[in-house]
Design a protein around this motif. Structure first.
Motif, PDB file in Angstrom:
ATOM      1  N   LYS A   1       0.822  -1.156  -0.061  1.00 46.55           N
ATOM      2  CA  LYS A   1       0.008  -0.031  -0.098  1.00 46.55           C
ATOM      3  C   LYS A   1       0.768   1.305  -0.061  1.00 46.55           C
ATOM      4  CE  LYS A   1      -4.140  -1.975   0.847  1.00 46.55           C
ATOM      5  NZ  LYS A   1      -5.324  -1.851   0.134  1.00 46.55           N
ATOM      6  N   LEU A   2       2.345   1.019  -0.108  1.00 43.51           N
ATOM      7  CA  LEU A   2       3.090   2.286  -0.031  1.00 43.51           C
ATOM      8  C   LEU A   2       2.987   3.150   1.085  1.00 43.51           C
ATOM      9  CD1 LEU A   2       2.786   3.219  -3.761  1.00 43.51           C
ATOM     10  CD2 LEU A   2       4.258   1.603  -2.999  1.00 43.51           C
ATOM     11  N   MET A   3       2.735   2.384   2.201  1.00 39.14           N
ATOM     12  CA  MET A   3       2.783   3.076   3.447  1.00 39.14           C
ATOM     13  C   MET A   3       4.041   2.959   4.337  1.00 39.14           C
ATOM     14  SD  MET A   3      -1.197   2.230   4.875  1.00 39.14           S
ATOM     15  CE  MET A   3      -1.340   3.642   5.842  1.00 39.14           C
ATOM     16  N   THR A   4       4.252   4.044   5.178  1.00 36.30           N
ATOM     17  CA  THR A   4       5.429   3.726   6.189  1.00 36.30           C
ATOM     18  C   THR A   4       4.780   3.474   7.558  1.00 36.30           C
ATOM     19  OG1 THR A   4       5.377   6.068   6.909  1.00 36.30           O
ATOM     20  CG2 THR A   4       6.630   5.645   5.205  1.00 36.30           C
ATOM     21  N   GLN A   5       5.455   2.914   8.271  1.00 40.22           N
ATOM     22  CA  GLN A   5       5.109   2.614   9.572  1.00 40.22           C
ATOM     23  C   GLN A   5       4.385   3.697  10.174  1.00 40.22           C
ATOM     24  OE1 GLN A   5       8.112   0.809  11.886  1.00 40.22           O
ATOM     25  NE2 GLN A   5       8.005  -1.271  10.981  1.00 40.22           N
ATOM     26  N   LYS A   6       5.042   4.831   9.934  1.00 36.85           N
ATOM     27  CA  LYS A   6       4.414   6.019  10.729  1.00 36.85           C
ATOM     28  C   LYS A   6       3.182   6.415  10.147  1.00 36.85           C
ATOM     29  CE  LYS A   6       5.611  10.744  11.813  1.00 36.85           C
ATOM     30  NZ  LYS A   6       6.800  11.782  11.743  1.00 36.85           N
ATOM     31  N   GLU A   7       2.869   6.141   8.823  1.00 35.69           N
ATOM     32  CA  GLU A   7       1.663   6.467   8.061  1.00 35.69           C
ATOM     33  C   GLU A   7       0.632   5.527   8.547  1.00 35.69           C
ATOM     34  OE1 GLU A   7       3.029   8.454   4.069  1.00 35.69           O
ATOM     35  OE2 GLU A   7       3.052   6.272   4.292  1.00 35.69           O
ATOM     36  N   LEU A   8       0.819   4.160   8.821  1.00 33.10           N
ATOM     37  CA  LEU A   8      -0.085   3.119   9.069  1.00 33.10           C
ATOM     38  C   LEU A   8      -0.549   3.420  10.586  1.00 33.10           C
ATOM     39  CD1 LEU A   8      -1.532   0.589   8.867  1.00 33.10           C
ATOM     40  CD2 LEU A   8       0.675  -0.787   9.241  1.00 33.10           C
ATOM     41  N   ALA A   9       0.694   4.101  11.457  1.00 33.43           N
ATOM     42  CA  ALA A   9       0.154   4.313  12.887  1.00 33.43           C
ATOM     43  C   ALA A   9      -0.656   5.362  12.911  1.00 33.43           C
ATOM     44  CB  ALA A   9       1.473   4.629  13.445  1.00 33.43           C
ATOM     45  N   LYS A  10      -0.895   6.279  12.177  1.00 30.50           N
ATOM     46  CA  LYS A  10      -1.517   7.339  12.045  1.00 30.50           C
ATOM     47  C   LYS A  10      -3.121   6.915  11.585  1.00 30.50           C
ATOM     48  CE  LYS A  10      -2.488  12.175  10.515  1.00 30.50           C
ATOM     49  NZ  LYS A  10      -1.564  13.379  10.013  1.00 30.50           N
ATOM     50  N   ALA A  11      -3.095   6.038  10.556  1.00 28.47           N
ATOM     51  CA  ALA A  11      -4.336   5.577   9.970  1.00 28.47           C
ATOM     52  C   ALA A  11      -4.787   4.656  10.840  1.00 28.47           C
ATOM     53  CB  ALA A  11      -3.881   4.998   8.550  1.00 28.47           C
ATOM     54  N   SER A  12      -4.413   4.042  11.761  1.00 29.76           N
ATOM     55  CA  SER A  12      -4.932   2.630  12.624  1.00 29.76           C
ATOM     56  C   SER A  12      -4.936   3.239  13.923  1.00 29.76           C
ATOM     57  CB  SER A  12      -3.865   1.574  12.363  1.00 29.76           C
ATOM     58  OG  SER A  12      -2.804   1.915  13.060  1.00 29.76           O
TER      59      SER A  12
ATOM     60  N   VAL B   1      -2.597   2.731  16.037  1.00 30.84           N
ATOM     61  CA  VAL B   1      -1.688   2.008  16.696  1.00 30.84           C
ATOM     62  C   VAL B   1      -0.423   2.501  16.628  1.00 30.84           C
ATOM     63  CG1 VAL B   1      -0.606  -0.320  16.704  1.00 30.84           C
ATOM     64  CG2 VAL B   1      -2.900  -0.042  16.049  1.00 30.84           C
ATOM     65  N   SER B   2       0.430   2.345  17.540  1.00 28.01           N
ATOM     66  CA  SER B   2       1.773   3.341  17.768  1.00 28.01           C
ATOM     67  C   SER B   2       2.643   2.628  16.739  1.00 28.01           C
ATOM     68  CB  SER B   2       2.378   3.151  19.217  1.00 28.01           C
ATOM     69  OG  SER B   2       2.870   1.954  19.495  1.00 28.01           O
ATOM     70  N   GLN B   3       3.423   3.514  16.222  1.00 24.57           N
ATOM     71  CA  GLN B   3       4.530   2.959  15.344  1.00 24.57           C
ATOM     72  C   GLN B   3       5.682   2.192  16.067  1.00 24.57           C
ATOM     73  OE1 GLN B   3       8.216   4.085  15.300  1.00 24.57           O
ATOM     74  NE2 GLN B   3       8.389   2.670  13.532  1.00 24.57           N
ATOM     75  N   VAL B   4       5.814   2.120  17.397  1.00 21.60           N
ATOM     76  CA  VAL B   4       6.484   1.180  17.985  1.00 21.60           C
ATOM     77  C   VAL B   4       5.932  -0.119  17.924  1.00 21.60           C
ATOM     78  CG1 VAL B   4       7.554   0.749  20.253  1.00 21.60           C
ATOM     79  CG2 VAL B   4       7.997   3.111  19.394  1.00 21.60           C
ATOM     80  N   THR B   5       4.573  -0.373  18.324  1.00 20.84           N
ATOM     81  CA  THR B   5       3.767  -1.380  18.367  1.00 20.84           C
ATOM     82  C   THR B   5       4.033  -2.072  17.079  1.00 20.84           C
ATOM     83  OG1 THR B   5       2.560  -0.617  20.086  1.00 20.84           O
ATOM     84  CG2 THR B   5       1.623  -2.332  18.719  1.00 20.84           C
TER      85      THR B   5
END
Length: 72
Positions: free
Chosen positions: A11-22, A24-28
């Protein structure tokens, strides 16, 4: 196999982008992708919703069958 990372990258997402969208923290997310943590069901649902897939696509049920029957 790490299906969470595979779907996120697809989906061309970074962990940070997924964290914001979900939510859920980037660390998790990092811990889950590096198999350092097993996510709770609510976390699985949040990540799946953000990636627009079913939770089972990210976290398939574990096969509990043994390769060899006990005592063989």
């Amino acid at each position: 196999m790490n299906y969470l990372r595979e779907h996120r990258v697809k989906k061309l997402m970074t962990q940070k982008e997924l964290a914001k969208a979900s939510g859920v923290s980037q660390v998790t997310i990092s811990f889950i992708e590096n198999q350092l943590s097993e996510p709770m069901d609510l976390t699985k649902q949040k990540l799946a919703r953000a990636l627009k897939v079913e939770p089972e696509a990210l976290f398939p049920p574990k096969n509990r069958r043994r390769e060899h029957p006990v005592g063989v």
